[in-house]
Enzyme design. Structure first.
Site, mmCIF file in Angstrom:
data_model
loop_
_atom_site.group_PDB
_atom_site.id
_atom_site.type_symbol
_atom_site.label_atom_id
_atom_site.label_comp_id
_atom_site.label_asym_id
_atom_site.label_seq_id
_atom_site.Cartn_x
_atom_site.Cartn_y
_atom_site.Cartn_z
ATOM 1 N N LYS A 1 -15.571 16.957 10.904
ATOM 2 C CA LYS A 1 -16.410 16.887 12.102
ATOM 3 C C LYS A 1 -16.703 18.301 12.580
ATOM 4 O O LYS A 1 -15.895 18.923 13.248
ATOM 5 C CB LYS A 1 -15.712 16.073 13.186
ATOM 6 C CG LYS A 1 -15.585 14.616 12.774
ATOM 7 C CD LYS A 1 -14.616 13.840 13.637
ATOM 8 C CE LYS A 1 -14.176 12.588 12.901
ATOM 9 N NZ LYS A 1 -12.764 12.520 12.596
ATOM 10 N N GLU B 1 -5.980 -4.084 -0.240
ATOM 11 C CA GLU B 1 -6.251 -5.192 0.683
ATOM 12 C C GLU B 1 -7.420 -6.058 0.226
ATOM 13 O O GLU B 1 -7.662 -7.124 0.786
ATOM 14 C CB GLU B 1 -6.566 -4.639 2.088
ATOM 15 C CG GLU B 1 -5.372 -4.048 2.819
ATOM 16 C CD GLU B 1 -5.132 -2.572 2.508
ATOM 17 O OE1 GLU B 1 -5.574 -2.101 1.443
ATOM 18 O OE2 GLU B 1 -4.498 -1.878 3.322
ATOM 19 N N THR C 1 0.867 -1.172 0.000
ATOM 20 C CA THR C 1 0.000 0.000 0.000
ATOM 21 C C THR C 1 0.911 1.232 0.000
ATOM 22 O O THR C 1 2.080 1.140 0.379
ATOM 23 C CB THR C 1 -0.898 0.031 1.245
ATOM 24 O OG1 THR C 1 -0.047 0.093 2.391
ATOM 25 C CG2 THR C 1 -1.756 -1.208 1.342
ATOM 26 N N TRP D 1 -21.171 15.264 11.150
ATOM 27 C CA TRP D 1 -20.221 14.947 10.091
ATOM 28 C C TRP D 1 -20.615 15.623 8.795
ATOM 29 O O TRP D 1 -21.778 15.609 8.401
ATOM 30 C CB TRP D 1 -20.191 13.427 9.838
ATOM 31 C CG TRP D 1 -19.427 12.667 10.877
ATOM 32 C CD1 TRP D 1 -18.893 13.174 12.018
ATOM 33 C CD2 TRP D 1 -19.127 11.276 10.863
ATOM 34 N NE1 TRP D 1 -18.284 12.175 12.729
ATOM 35 C CE2 TRP D 1 -18.400 10.991 12.049
ATOM 36 C CE3 TRP D 1 -19.389 10.235 9.975
ATOM 37 C CZ2 TRP D 1 -17.946 9.723 12.361
ATOM 38 C CZ3 TRP D 1 -18.931 8.963 10.290
ATOM 39 C CH2 TRP D 1 -18.213 8.708 11.465
HETATM 40 P P1 AMP Z 1 -5.734 1.733 -2.762
HETATM 41 O O1 AMP Z 1 -5.456 0.645 -1.810
HETATM 42 O O2 AMP Z 1 -4.562 2.618 -3.031
HETATM 43 O O3 AMP Z 1 -6.361 1.224 -4.020
HETATM 44 O O4 AMP Z 1 -6.811 2.712 -2.092
HETATM 45 C C1 AMP Z 1 -8.033 2.217 -1.650
HETATM 46 C C2 AMP Z 1 -8.935 3.347 -1.236
HETATM 47 O O5 AMP Z 1 -9.353 4.107 -2.364
HETATM 48 C C3 AMP Z 1 -10.225 2.892 -0.617
HETATM 49 O O6 AMP Z 1 -10.062 2.520 0.725
HETATM 50 C C4 AMP Z 1 -11.102 4.120 -0.802
HETATM 51 O O7 AMP Z 1 -10.850 5.099 0.171
HETATM 52 C C5 AMP Z 1 -10.645 4.649 -2.130
HETATM 53 N N1 AMP Z 1 -11.586 4.209 -3.174
HETATM 54 C C6 AMP Z 1 -11.434 3.208 -4.033
HETATM 55 N N2 AMP Z 1 -12.492 3.122 -4.860
HETATM 56 C C7 AMP Z 1 -13.353 4.109 -4.510
HETATM 57 C C8 AMP Z 1 -14.645 4.550 -4.970
HETATM 58 N N3 AMP Z 1 -15.251 3.977 -6.000
HETATM 59 N N4 AMP Z 1 -15.197 5.581 -4.329
HETATM 60 C C9 AMP Z 1 -14.597 6.190 -3.293
HETATM 61 N N5 AMP Z 1 -13.402 5.836 -2.824
HETATM 62 C C10 AMP Z 1 -12.779 4.805 -3.415
#
Ligand code: AMP
Length: 560
Positions: free
Chosen positions: A455, A343, A199, A460
């Protein structure tokens, strides 16, 4: 009663064999910038993967389950590594070429990578890092590129008594047998590691997620289901989402499994070449983050191109603004929203609306993050950890579990996996860090990242909702909203706005525009026009940079 079914392991080896034989005629088309793109059949790609596996074993001594790193764009050679490395029992470690160099160094050292396959065009990135990568012994260079910096770095390593051998990809695999049966692919435990991905480490050190053969196989089947991407061997998928980030959303393995042809953009990810390749190769599907679709939209607005071949497009990685979806509807391209994270392999939800609705009724479903497939169980945890109902109103942190969801992070060579309490619940569910609601019909709507939610006076405010409302204004190109400290309310929203070229809309007008759409108390009083929204290594809004810029007084903020 015991079942009477065979217990055959689910492996990437099966995906390799299936793609190169049953779907041998499907194609991998890699964009080359100028002239004809490179075209290879799945049969050829599988043959070259077989050659690569033998070369890695016989020449580079990859015999066990060690990581083999890739620092590459989306292209045929990267796909060959996607297939060969897991199938030979090793673990493909994709390196995110957009990470800051210090993080890349940290990750290579943590994984103890001995072999790195790198695109020639990325040598200027890799070479300066080499002195800090003591575990690296072999570099395999795929494609053309300037080798000067690498040669110097390698010479320095040799002098220091820790030599590195450099191989040319094509020479390394040349002349070796291509038939699947010529390599003694090992019998693999489906639970063993097949690929790993770190990540991006926006909070603390990057964390390694290790996908298993089983998780990749099951995830590939899910990607191929009609409720997800639903692709077949009649499709050509434009894989913009990088292979170096969450396995390109699982598309390469899923596509090889069912013979979906792939159009790979290599390093040509700018809007103009993307528009050109779409018009010329006519993909039926594409997958990319909203920033890419924003850029492409501006490009085709300025210089129209025909995008209509793309019947379906998967968009995710961050929330899809409604204005973007509406703009593509007008171009005859249907965006389908999906949510996931490293993940979760990453496919978590896909937003196909339920059957039998009018276009108008479908709209809110299309904008939601979508619903969960059977392989992803979901629940919402409230602030105190209590589970919340799926009533479309109770907002909580999303937690998930399933056969392609991480249950721990990689601990490092020889170390045990670890399960930080902020990432995994006591009963083993993944805490996603995403906040949202789930409707009675199972559709997820995310309102924020847990750390981005505003917040204000005990209530929220969703930064995403404000951003979407702002981006619906015709003069706004992009908008990012963050929480900033406020004496009276604790936190209040700060709106940073990128105006379209030539626009000079005032803050009062934007405020007025929001007032019609958002509860009055949520409308920001702090505003700043910025030249661009800072982005993370994978093109998402980098809100921590905006928060820091605000704290350091770097933003020109107007209060009204
Ligand atoms: P990554 O592990 O870098 O792919 O990041 C994952 C994160 O991207 C998720 O936990 C979300 O916060 C964000 N994310 C992925 N897809 C979406 C979506 N369709 N809408 C909003 N947030 C998203």
């Amino acid at each position: 009663m015991l079942s009477t079914m065979q217990d055959v392991p689910l492996t990437v080896t099966r995906i390799l064999h299936q793609g190169m034989t049953i779907h041998g005629a499907s194609q991998v088309v890699t964009w080359t910038g100028e002239g004809e793109p490179q075209r290879r059949s799945f049969a050829e790609v599988g043959g070259r993967a077989t050659q690569l596996a033998r070369a890695l074993r016989d020449e580079l001594g990859v015999t066990g389950d060690e990581p083999v790193a890739s620092l590459m764009w989306n292209n045929s050679e990267h796909l060959e590594a996607y297939l060969a490395v897991p199938a030979m029992g090793a673990v493909l470690h994709t390196l995110n070429l957009r990470l800051p160099p210090a993080q890349l160094v940290w990750i290579v050292n943590h994984a103890a990578d001995r072999v790195v396959i790198v695109n020639g065009s990325l040598l200027p990135l890799l070479a300066p890092l080499l002195p800090q990568l003591p575990t690296v012994e072999h570099i395999v260079v795929a494609g053309a590129g300037d080798r000067t910096a690498l040669d110097e770095a390698v010479a320095a390593r040799t002098e220091s008594g820790a030599p590195v051998r450099v191989h040319a990809y094509e020479e390394l695999i040349a002349g070796r047998p291509t038939a699947f049966g010529t390599f003694d692919w090992p019998e693999l435990d489906e639970r063993s590691g097949a690929a790993m991905c770190y990540t991006s480490g926006t909070t603390g050190d990057p964390k390694g997620v290790v996908f298993s053969h089983r998780s990749i196989y099951l995830h590939s089947m899910q990607v191929n289901m009609a409720e997800s991407m639903g692709l077949t061997d009649r499709d050509l998928s434009l894989v913009v989402v990088p292979q170096f980030h969450v396995m390109a959303w699982g598309l390469p393995h899923a596509a090889f499994m069912t013979g979906v042809s792939m159009l790979m953009p290599d390093r040509f990810l700018q809007p103009a070449p993307l528009a050109d390749m779409i018009e010329r190769e006519r993909p039926t599907h594409a997958a990319a983050v909203p920033t890419i679709w924003q850029g492409l939209l501006a490009e085709v607005t300025a210089r129209p191109r025909d995008l209509t071949s793309m019947a379906r497009v998967t968009i995710g990685g961050s929330a899809c603004p409604p204005s973007l979806m509406a703009a593509y509807d007008k171009l005859g391209v249907r965006l389908c929203h999906a949510w996931g994270m490293t993940e979760t392999s990453p496919l978590g939800t896909t937003s196909n609306p339920p059957a039998g609705l009018t276009a108008e009724e479908e709209w809110p479903y299309r904008l939601s993050q979508g619903r969960f497939p059977a392989g992803v169980e979901a629940r919402l945890a409230g602030p105190g950890g209590d589970l919340l109902p799926w009533d479309g109103e109770s907002a909580g942190e999303l937690e998930v579990r399933g056969p392609w969801i991480a249950g721990a992070y990689y601990g490092g060579a020889g170390a045990e996996p670890f399960r930080p309490a902020d990432k995994f619940s006591e009963d083993g569910w993944l805490r996603t860090g995403d906040v949202g609601v789930i409707g009675p019909d199972g559709y997820l709507t995310l309102t924020d990242r847990a750390k981005d939610v505003i917040k204000s006076g005990g209530e929220w405010i969703s930064s995403v909702e404000l951003e979407n409302a702002l981006m619906a204004h015709p003069d706004v190109a992009e908008a990012a909203v963050v929480a900033v400290p406020d004496d009276k309310w604790g936190e209040r929203p700060l709106a940073t706005v990128v105006l379209k070229d030539g626009a000079s809309t005032g803050y009062a007008e934007l405020k007025e525009f929001l007032a019609g759409k958002i509860a009055k108390w949520q409308v920001p009083e702090r505003w700043s026009v910025v030249p661009a929204v800072p982005k993370t290594s994978v093109g998402k809004f980098d809100k921590k940079v905006i928060r820091r810029q605000y704290a350091d007084g770097e933003l020109d903020v107007t209060r009204l």
